[in-house]
Design an enzyme around this catalytic site. Sequence first.
Site, short mmCIF file in Angstrom:
data_model
loop_
_atom_site.label_atom_id
_atom_site.label_comp_id
_atom_site.label_asym_id
_atom_site.label_seq_id
_atom_site.Cartn_x
_atom_site.Cartn_y
_atom_site.Cartn_z
N ARG A 1 0.67 -6.87 -2.10
CA ARG A 1 2.15 -6.66 -3.15
C ARG A 1 1.84 -6.32 -4.67
O ARG A 1 2.64 -5.68 -6.13
CB ARG A 1 2.86 -7.90 -3.36
N GLN B 1 9.70 -6.42 -2.84
CA GLN B 1 8.53 -7.02 -1.67
C GLN B 1 7.51 -8.18 -3.54
O GLN B 1 7.22 -9.28 -2.21
CB GLN B 1 7.29 -5.72 -1.84
N THR C 1 -6.49 -4.73 4.46
CA THR C 1 -7.14 -4.64 5.63
C THR C 1 -7.49 -3.74 6.26
O THR C 1 -8.19 -3.75 6.70
CB THR C 1 -6.35 -6.02 6.28
N PHE C 2 -7.03 -2.87 6.24
CA PHE C 2 -7.23 -1.43 7.51
C PHE C 2 -6.66 -1.10 8.76
O PHE C 2 -7.43 -1.62 9.78
CB PHE C 2 -8.82 -1.03 6.98
N THR C 3 -6.74 -3.01 9.16
CA THR C 3 -5.69 -3.24 10.41
C THR C 3 -4.66 -2.91 10.91
O THR C 3 -4.14 -3.27 12.07
CB THR C 3 -6.74 -4.83 10.75
N THR C 4 -3.32 -2.85 9.87
CA THR C 4 -2.69 -2.78 10.24
C THR C 4 -1.93 -1.35 10.88
O THR C 4 -2.03 -0.55 10.83
CB THR C 4 -1.42 -2.31 8.12
N SER D 1 -4.42 0.94 2.45
CA SER D 1 -4.95 -0.63 3.63
C SER D 1 -5.71 -1.76 3.14
O SER D 1 -7.40 -1.17 4.14
CB SER D 1 -5.07 -0.30 5.19
N GLU E 1 0.91 -0.36 11.52
CA GLU E 1 1.83 1.10 11.44
C GLU E 1 0.70 1.94 10.61
O GLU E 1 0.36 2.74 10.97
CB GLU E 1 2.67 0.20 10.28
N SER F 1 0.75 -1.10 0.10
CA SER F 1 0.44 0.37 -0.38
C SER F 1 1.29 1.10 -0.08
O SER F 1 0.62 2.16 -0.22
CB SER F 1 -0.70 0.12 1.67
#
Length: 560
Positions: free
Chosen positions: A284, A365, A223-226, A221, A228, A171
Amino acid sequence: MAPASSLSAWSDLDAHHESVGKTIVLKDAFKSDPKRFDKFTRKITLPADISSESKGTDIIFDFSKNLITEETLEKLVKLAEEAGVEKKRDAMFAGEKINFTEGRAVYHAALRNVSNQPMKVDGVDVMNTKGGVNEVLEHMRVFSEQVRSGEWKGYTGKKLTTIINVGIGGSDLGPVMVTEALKHYGAKYMTLHFVSNIDGTHIAEALANSDPETTLFLIASKTFTTAETTTNANTAKSWFLEKTGGKGDIAKHFVALSTNESEVTKFGIDAANMFGFESWVGGRYSVWSAIGLSVALYVGFDNFHKFLAGAHAMDQHFQKAPLKENIPAIGGLLSVWYSNFYGAQTHLVAPFDQYLHRFPAYLQQLSMESNGKTITSDGSPAKYTTGPILFGEPCTNAQHSFFQLVHQGTKLIPSDFILAAKSHNPVSDNLHQKMLASNYLAQAEALMVGKTAEEVRAEGNVPEELVPHKVFMGNRPTTSILVGGAIGPAELGALIVYYEHLTFTEGAVWDINSFDQWGVELGKVLAKKILKEIDEEGAGSGHDSSTGGLLGAFKAYGGF
Ligand SMILES: O=P(O)(O)OC[C@H]1O[C@](O)(CO)[C@@H](O)[C@@H]1O
C-alpha cells in the site's frame, strides 16, 4: 510498548473528554476566541522548484473546527509522547524492523528520499547500493523517456501508446489514483488501463480496443504470486501472442514491477525488463517505487520526481516538527481522540476536486489495511477500538448522496475536506471553481454551526411538526485542507504522505503493527480450495450449508 489505554495520558484524556470534550460547542469556541483559526491551523510550504506555484505552494491544514481546546491538543501530544510515537517514527526512518510480525523495515520513505541522505537497512545504504533506489529510479527515467519519445518501439516498429497496468491492491490503487489526479499533466496521446479485478470483464474491456502493436503491459506485483494479477497477466500474454500470431516480442511489450525476480522470469519477462524494489516496501506504500512506473510514463519522469519530492517534504516535516506543530501527527491524534473517546467509527475524506476522485479509494487501503487490527505488540487483543472505516467521494457529488447522514444522522463522522485554491480548468471565468470553494466552505461551516429550532422557526412558514426535521445539531468536526495553488505532482505527494503518517501515528498510539496484512490471507486460501471444487463433482466438502448450498447452485445455474 504498553497498551494505549494503560497510559496515564489516556486516563487523563478520558477525564478531559467528560469535562471538556462532551461539552465543547464549536461555534461558541469561535465566538469567544477570535484567534482560534490561527491557533489550530498549521502550514507546510513546498519548495518553489517542485511546486505548481512559482513561489512555492503552501498547504494549510485547518484543525480549528475540531472538538478540541488548546488543553486537548496538549493532552493528545502527551499521549503521543507516552505511546512513544516519536521513538517509533525515528525507528521507522532509521530502517529498524518495526514491521515486527514480518521482521521487516518499513522504508518506503527511502523511495522518495530525493535529498539522497544515506538511508540504511541492515547497515546497507539502500539509496546507492547495486539495484538500490537510485539505480531503479534511473532505470525508470531511461525507460519512461524512451517510451514517451518513441525510441522504445513495439515489435512492428510502432510507438507504444496504450499502457495496461495489471496489478491489484497497492499495485493498482496508487497508480490509478495518481494518474487520475495528475491527468492535467498526462500525455494526451496515451491510453491508460488499470486491470485489477479477477472478473474477466476487467481485462476483456481493456483488451477490447487495444492494438497489440502499440500496447505496453506493466505487470505490477510486489510478490508476483497474487492470483488475480498472475491470471490477468497470463490472459494478457495469451491475447498478445494470439493477436500477433506468435510474432509479438514479449520483451518489447511486457515489463514487470516486482520484488520477485524468479517468478518474473518464470512468467517470461526478461530480468532486464524488471523494475525492482525491496520487501521493506509495503504494497500500500508502493506507488513511490517501481510500481509507480505507469505514473512516470504518463506524466513524464520530471513530474514523477516532483511527486517524490513533495512527498519527501512532508516526510521531513513529520520527522522534524515537534508534535504540537506536526501536521500528520495532529491528524492522527485527532483520529484517536474521536475513535477512542467519542466512539466515532468512521473517517470521511471528501476532496473538492474531481481529479482526486480515486483518492478516498486509495486511502481506504492505506488506512484500513494498515490499522484494521485487533492485536497489540504483546500479542493481546486491544481493549480499545482501532482503525476507523475510511470512506469518501469527491464533492460536490457526495453532498448530493450521503451528506444527509453526515449532517443529520445519529453518528459522529469526523470529516476532512480538501480543496485547491486554483483549478487546472478555470472554465466559465472560474465560476465553477468559485462554486466549488463556496461549497467547501459552506459544508464545514454548516456541519459546525448547525441550525437550532429557533432559527428554523425564525425562517417563517415552517409548520411546527416539521421544525425538528429541519434542525441541524451542528458541532460536527471537520479538518479543512487548502492547497494554496493547484494540485500538481508535489502537492499530491505531500497530501498522500500526510495521510500515510496520520495512519502511522494512529497505529503507533494503538500499539498495533500497521505494516502487515494477515487479515487478507484466510479468504485467499478458501478461494483456492473452492476453485478446485468448482471443477470437481458435487458441492464441495467441509462447508457450512450456506456456502455448500450456494456453491451447488452456482454450478447448476452457471453450467459448471
Ligand atoms: O503487489 P502484490 O504482491 O500483487 O499484492 C497486491 C496487494 O495484495 C495485498 O497483499 C493484499 O492481499 C496488498 O497488501 C497488496 O497491495
